[in-house]
Scaffold this active site. Structure first.
Site, mmCIF file in Angstrom:
data_model
loop_
_atom_site.group_PDB
_atom_site.id
_atom_site.type_symbol
_atom_site.label_atom_id
_atom_site.label_comp_id
_atom_site.label_asym_id
_atom_site.label_seq_id
_atom_site.Cartn_x
_atom_site.Cartn_y
_atom_site.Cartn_z
ATOM 1 N N CYS A 152 0.820 -1.214 0.000
ATOM 2 C CA CYS A 152 0.000 0.000 0.000
ATOM 3 C C CYS A 152 0.857 1.268 0.000
ATOM 4 O O CYS A 152 1.974 1.278 0.510
ATOM 5 C CB CYS A 152 -0.884 0.023 1.227
ATOM 6 N N ASN A 169 -1.918 2.314 6.028
ATOM 7 C CA ASN A 169 -1.026 1.211 5.639
ATOM 8 C C ASN A 169 -0.732 0.401 6.880
ATOM 9 O O ASN A 169 -0.582 0.969 7.972
ATOM 10 C CB ASN A 169 0.319 1.749 5.128
ATOM 11 N N GLY A 170 -0.566 -0.912 6.727
ATOM 12 C CA GLY A 170 -0.252 -1.765 7.883
ATOM 13 C C GLY A 170 -1.426 -2.670 8.196
ATOM 14 O O GLY A 170 -2.317 -2.864 7.370
ATOM 15 N N GLU A 174 19.465 -22.366 -3.324
ATOM 16 C CA GLU A 174 19.062 -20.974 -3.535
ATOM 17 C C GLU A 174 20.293 -20.067 -3.680
ATOM 18 O O GLU A 174 20.331 -19.168 -4.525
ATOM 19 C CB GLU A 174 18.151 -20.520 -2.388
ATOM 20 N N LYS A 221 21.071 -17.831 -6.965
ATOM 21 C CA LYS A 221 21.281 -16.374 -6.911
ATOM 22 C C LYS A 221 22.569 -16.017 -7.630
ATOM 23 O O LYS A 221 22.614 -15.083 -8.412
ATOM 24 C CB LYS A 221 21.383 -15.874 -5.461
HETATM 25 O O1 M6R Z 1 6.928 -15.878 -9.650
HETATM 26 P P1 M6R Z 1 7.420 -17.247 -9.282
HETATM 27 O O2 M6R Z 1 7.839 -17.362 -7.865
HETATM 28 O O3 M6R Z 1 6.419 -18.313 -9.647
HETATM 29 O O4 M6R Z 1 8.685 -17.472 -10.191
HETATM 30 C C1 M6R Z 1 9.384 -18.672 -10.198
HETATM 31 C C2 M6R Z 1 10.762 -18.499 -10.792
HETATM 32 O O5 M6R Z 1 10.665 -18.064 -12.121
HETATM 33 C C3 M6R Z 1 11.595 -17.493 -9.997
HETATM 34 O O6 M6R Z 1 11.710 -17.866 -8.664
HETATM 35 C C4 M6R Z 1 12.999 -17.359 -10.598
HETATM 36 O O7 M6R Z 1 13.710 -18.544 -10.396
HETATM 37 C C5 M6R Z 1 13.714 -16.149 -10.014
HETATM 38 N N1 M6R Z 1 14.419 -15.456 -11.037
HETATM 39 C C6 M6R Z 1 14.654 -16.499 -8.927
HETATM 40 O O8 M6R Z 1 15.463 -15.464 -8.522
#
Ligand code: M6R
Length: 604
Positions: free
Chosen positions: A2, A99-100, A480, A484
């Site tokens: 918001c 907001n909140g 993850e 990244k």
């Molecule tokens: O919007 P979503 O969470 O469904 O998207 C899934 C993946 O496309 C998304 O997590 C993608 O791997 C990102 N770029 C990760 O950083």
């Protein structure tokens, strides 16, 4: 999420408010509205959807002469994105934007015993104000006293602007947990929930502190602290451009989103820890208890969250949990438990594979639940139930705060389910709740850690690959961390279960193989240590992330000690996010918009 704007002055207010709200559009919203108080009275305009719908409704209407005005973009949390639920919320002579989340809105509604026009938690504010004002006759500044009494009734988080026909030329304001700032310019006084709407209008802004509240007119304000003591306002310079303002002083949206995580996690917990237990009103026990198993399905980062969730659901709720990559799931003719729950996880709510997966599960008669950051998205519309992630719009293509929001929400789901099944009581339950309460501080970026990662990053710009390794919950985190890094640095990185390295990948080990070892003290530490020793014996370069000193580490990124694995998880998450970002920065890559990637993958 918001957004709030406000204006008191003589300039045309409609264009100012719409301009301000446009600056907040990037945060995401699903309805918008403004209320204006002029000589001829108070008027309110609202529309569902984009600001263009609101602008169309306003037509060529513009204020003329002295005006007091408030505006809002709403990102639905309580109640669907409808016109009735859009802000401002009004009663007989007042209008409010908020907001909140007002945590005690159910109790307040019951106590007020009056009809409500919306399903929102926010509407109680305007009812309370008018009720208090009616009772305050014969006191100095009754409206200010009524506003203070209203704030005293509220529990939860808020940024509030309130105007009343009884108080032309005044805006009552308050901040607790949700940002709010104001600035004075020649044209009058401007309010906003972040810098961007103020840039170009004011040169300085007063950033309200938590608990501060007061009243402003076009030239001045009276400011109080939470205890009602008058305080001296002090302003700071505003950023020079609105893009810089949207990044709020950070170099990249990704960096801002990493730093935003403590606030996101606090928002997720708001209203969900009640009477010593986790409460998920969106689900309800009657719906959850008959369910016998759970399948979690998602793509990319959301899949990693699903994997972490499966560990938590089995451990805390003892519900059999399996995890599916949505693009695989669709075509492999899966056999599903018809009494099971199908959970899809998606930041955008529009990922094509995940959307098809939930449709498939529905055809097999499963109960469905979406964990999603975008209300009213395609996935939310398909799901029987939804837990919104409350992360606010995520601009960086590389997901950061959405991932932490997904994991925390899954942790809450596991605890809620475990409680319902009578599995969490006594000390174990208390430990989980204490950890939940600590999570916000754990994700606060430590300046020293960030500086160290910045320095270290220059040593890791080459090599023939990165292995992120971990065990248990730290395996999804390793996946993850690797995702990244590869997304934004374009370096090859893999996440792997630490115990699996000896079954093949250890063949790659040499000094140019960089191993990021997630060595959690609270979870299988000795086992991971042996796995890392095996790699070190084969000359692999080891970057350990741990509370412990580790002699074989070429570099150590030290985190703070915690007894609970989820706290180690969240602090290590910040480390791997920052490491990926700093390496990408050194390589000169576009951190927010990496090559070949889209934020929302709406094709198979
Ligand atoms: O919007 P979503 O969470 O469904 O998207 C899934 C993946 O496309 C998304 O997590 C993608 O791997 C990102 N770029 C990760 O950083």
């Amino acid at each position: 999420m918001c957004g709030i704007v406000g204006y008191i002055g003589h300039e045309p207010a409609v264009s100012r408010l719409l301009g301000g709200l446009r600056e907040l559009e990037y945060r995401g919203y699903d309805s918008a509205g403004i209320a204006l108080l002029q000589a001829d009275g108070l008027r309110c305009f609202k529309a569902v959807g984009k600001l263009s719908n609101l602008a169309a409704k306003l037509g060529d209407f513009e204020s003329c002469g002295p005006v007091t005005a408030i505006g809002h973009t709403r990102w639905a949390t309580h109640g669907k994105p409808t016109e009735a639920n859009a802000h401002p919320h009004g009663l007989t002579h007042s209008q409010v934007v908020h907001n909140g989340i007002i945590e005690n809105h159910v109790a307040l509604r019951a106590a007020l015993q009056t009809p409500f026009l919306s399903q929102t938690d926010s509407e109680v504010i305007v009812h309370l104000f008018e009720r208090h004002l009616a009772l305050r006759t014969g006191v100095e500044d009754p409206a200010l006293a009524a506003f203070r009494a209203t704030l005293d009734d509220l529990e939860g988080a808020y940024a509030i602007l309130l105007i009343s026909e009884t108080e032309p030329g005044r805006i009552f304001f308050a901040r607790k947990g949700s940002p709010l700032q104001l600035g004075f310019a020649e044209g009058g006084c401007h309010f906003a929930s972040s810098d961007a709407p103020l840039v170009g209008l004011c040169t300085e802004a007063l950033y309200l502190e938590d608990g501060q509240w007061g009243v402003a007119n076009a030239e001045a304000l009276i400011l109080f602290d939470a205890l009602g003591r008058e305080v001296e306002p002090s302003s700071r310079l505003l950023p020079a451009t609105s893009l810089a303002a949207r990044k709020e002083g950070f170099r990249y949206f990704m960096e801002k989103e990493i730093y935003e995580q403590p606030r996101v996690l606090a928002d997720i917990l708001t209203g969900r820890l009640r009477n010593g237990a986790v409460v998920l009103d969106e689900l309800g026990l009657q719906w959850l208890l008959p369910i016998s198993s759970v399948t979690l399905c998602a793509c990319g980062t959301s899949y990693h969250a699903a994997l972490a969730g499966s560990y938590l659901l089995e451990r805390l709720a003892r519900v059999p949990a399996r995890v599916e990559i949505a693009s695989e799931f669709r075509y492999r003719e899966p056999v599903l438990d018809p009494t099971g729950l199908f959970v899809v996880i998606s930041q955008s709510g529009e990922t094509a594979d995940t959307l098809e997966a939930i449709k498939l599960a529905k055809t097999q008669g499963l109960a469905t639940l979406a964990l999603c950051n975008v209300d009213n998205s395609s996935i939310v519309r398909e799901a029987a139930r939804t837990l919104l992630l409350r992360a606010g719009i995520e601009k960086g293509v590389a997901s950061t705060k959405a991932f932490s929001a997904q994991v925390l929400t899954l942790w809450l789901l596991a605890l809620y389910w475990g409680q319902a099944r009578g599995l969490l009581a006594g000390e174990r339950h208390a430990i989980e709740l204490a950890a939940l309460n600590a999570v916000r501080d754990v994700m606060r970026v430590q300046r020293g850690t960030h500086e160290r990662i910045q320095r270290l990053s220059k040593r890791y710009l080459h090599g023939h690959g990165f292995f992120f390794i971990g065990r248990d919950l730290f395996y999804p985190l390793a996946l993850e961390g690797a995702l990244k890094l590869k997304e934004i640095s374009y370096l090859h990185a893999e996440g792997y279960p630490a115990g699996e390295m000896k079954h093949g990948p250890i063949a790659l080990a040499d000094a140019e193989l960089f191993t990021i070892a997630l060595m959690a003290r609270s979870s299988l530490y000795e086992k991971v240590k042996s796995n890392v020793e095996e790699l070190s014996a084969r000359e692999a370069t080891i970057i350990a992330i741990s509370t412990e000193q580790f002699d074989l580490a070429d570099d150590l990124i030290q985190i703070r000690p915690y007894a609970h694995p989820m706290l180690e998880f969240f602090e290590m998450l910040v480390v791997v996010q920052l490491l990926a970002m700093e390496i990408a920065v050194r390589l000169g890559n576009d951190v927010d918009m990496p090559r070949n990637l889209a934020k929302s993958v709406t094709v198979e």
